[in-house]
Design an enzyme around this catalytic site. Structure first.
Site, PDB file in Angstrom:
ATOM      1  CD  GLU A 265       0.839  -6.541 -11.582  1.00 52.83           C
ATOM      2  OE1 GLU A 265       0.052  -7.373 -11.088  1.00 52.83           O
ATOM      3  OE2 GLU A 265       2.014  -6.404 -11.196  1.00 52.83           O
ATOM      4  CD  GLU A 368       3.623  -3.437  -8.225  1.00 52.66           C
ATOM      5  OE1 GLU A 368       2.670  -2.681  -8.534  1.00 52.66           O
ATOM      6  OE2 GLU A 368       3.466  -4.616  -7.839  1.00 52.66           O
TER       7      GLU A 368
END
Length: 518
Positions: A265, A368
């Site tokens: 991220e 994820e």
């Protein structure tokens, strides 16, 4: 617990060859949550002496036009088995369907690479808190032939928020040559033993994917683990070498990696989320990967490891992949794009289509996905969220879908900064038990019955929008269709395949099913 399963398999065998590879697979030991809501369902209790199995389905002899249906539902079905035969397409149907699914095996899309989750510190801590026999049942549930048969494990490079502390492998300040680089206690206690146990149980090859959260604060512009922060340019080479050192340490433990993502991220830090993080712009990350990471991996013998871009939410698509792959000289360096599901409700799945059509030779993988924390066990809402996401993204060229933590405690942790979340399995260490949530079974409808090497095939769906489907040709040349019924009521489904004929069957409200036929 075996009686119902035995009866179904034996009755089916009187009419046709049985699909049950092992008549003694164990059923769910159900328990209802203490507090019941409209979304409540049972969860399945496992301990040192008992745990349910995911039934093995294999092709019997004389199976032409035969099918098996595996079902899970809000009202308590967990991998329930039924079976039958297709009728000729020109024969009159016995019941009028609510939804009609037509399968076209001649239309093919992406190859499926597999399903899995991450070997976080939290998962390892929770598994290790169980008695040995219960640990074995946990590992079997995810990786054995009687379990979900996961084939991808995402391995955090050092700490994440789902650790008990923030840490890296370069904790000595100004160690630019990484002379003091060392794996952490968490690697030796939780990650490496967990991966070895998984590989020892699995009949399918397991692929490892590495992702970093944060380097040590001394490498960053602001000396903190969290918050808006980036890597100092003078440490760009050190950070690339850090990857090579990590791969070498794991290689020395007998573990080799299939792929990496450059950063978990990469825009998290811009939003100052309170987790271990480091920010990158797409242009900076591209320059670091091309000019530092790729050369270092090549020099150290790890250039066979695939590089997966983005590893963030799909609002970054297709712009981030464009920055990396619009240049023909760099495009060949990247294997695909990684996506997280957390903002899917806000950004259209068309972004997946756009990314695929721009770079059709590159895969897209969901790296994820994690439900919110829910103090009440047995949430069907979370299971339905997962199922909707998996079906939708597989229909948009995604080749793999990974869960986040495989096990958390009853608070949704441990997590060093109290960012508690949900998981497919909840561990109650004090009771020596673990609880399989409905999300666990949702994932199993894909990971167990849509193995690596399956190919998505064409379908058309006539009927209510509450019925969601995706279909595959499996490596053994059978067909698998996953159905989701989001409606509260029972629905009658018709399936037509030009090569087999047609069938009709009913599915309960709020349920997910995998149909396999030969």
């Amino acid at each position: 617990m075996w009686r119902t399963v035995l009866l179904v398999c034996l009755l089916s065998a009187l009419q046709q060859p049985s699909f049950c590879d092992d008549l003694k697979f164990r059923e769910c030991s159900p328990r209802m949550p203490t507090r019941v809501s409209n979304w409540s369902s049972t969860y399945c209790v496992c301990n040192s002496t008992y745990c349910d199995d995911a039934p093995r389905i294999s092709r019997p002899s004389g199976s032409f036009r035969s099918y098996v249906l595996i079902s899970t539902s809000k009202d308590g079905l967990r991998f329930s088995i039924s079976s039958g035969r297709f009728r000729r397409s020109d024969a009159a149907p016995g019941i009028k369907p609510d939804a009609s699914i037509t399968v076209d095996p001649s239309v093919t899309y992406q190859d499926i690479f597999g399903f899995g989750a991450a070997a976080t510190d939290a998962t390892g801590i929770n598994v290790n808190s169980l008695p040995k026999a219960a640990q074995n049942e946990f590992m079997r549930s995810y990786f054995s032939e009687d379990g979900l048969e996961y084939t991808i494990i995402r391995v955090p490079m050092a700490g994440t928020d789902f650790s008990t502390r923030p840490y890296s492998y370069a904790m000595v300040e100004n160690d630019t040559l990484l002379e003091y680089f060392a794996l952490a206690e968490e690697d030796y206690r939780y990650k490496i033993p967990f991966i070895r146990r998984a590989m020892g149980l699995s009949k399918r090859p397991i692929n490892l994917l590495a992702s970093p959260w944060s380097p040590s604060p001394w490498m960053k512009v602001r000396p903190t683990w969290i918050g808006s922060n980036s890597l100092k340019r003078k440490y760009w080479y050190t950070w690339a070498f850090y990857f090579a050192k990590f791969f070498k340490e794991y290689q020395d433990q007998g573990l080799n990696f299939w792929a990496l993502t450059p950063q978990n991220e990469p825009l998290n830090a811009f939003g100052a989320l309170p987790i271990n993080s480091m920010e990158w712009t797409a242009e900076e990350q591209r320059d670091w990967v091309v000019n530092f990471l790729v050369p270092v991996l090549k020099k150290t013998g790890f250039d066979n490891i695939d590089i997966i871009l983005v590893d963030g939410m799909r609002h970054l698509l297709p712009e981030w992949p464009q920055v990396f792959m619009n240049d023909s000289a760099t495009r060949k360096l990247f294997a695909g794009t990684g996506v997280h599901w957390y903002l899917d409700h806000s950004y259209s799945a068309d972004r997946l289509d756009d990314t695929h059509h721009m770079f059709p030779e590159k895969f897209i993988i969901y790296t994820e996905s994690c439900p919110d924390y829910d103090e009440d066990l047995g949430s069907w809402y979370r299971a339905e969220q997962f199922a909707l996401s998996i079906i939708d993204t597989l229909n948009r060229w995604v080749v793999s879908w990974l869960d986040w933590n495989m096990a958390l405690d009853e608070r949704g942790g441990p997590n060093w900064n109290r960012n508690f979340m949900g998981a497919g399995v909840i561990v109650n260490a004090s009771a020596g038990e673990f609880y399989k949530q409905p999300t666990f079974y949702t994932l199993g409808h894909f990971s167990k019955y849509v193995p690596p090497g399956s190919v998505r095939i064409g379908t058309s769906n006539e009927g209510p929008f509450e019925i969601k489907t995706v279909a595959f040709r499996r490596p053994d040349n059978s067909t698998a269709i996953v159905f989701l019924n989001t409606h509260d009521s029972e629905r009658i489904i018709s399936v037509s395949d030009i090569t087999k004929g047609a069938i009709e069957f009913s599915i309960p409200g709020k349920s997910i099913h995998t149909l396999i036929y030969w």
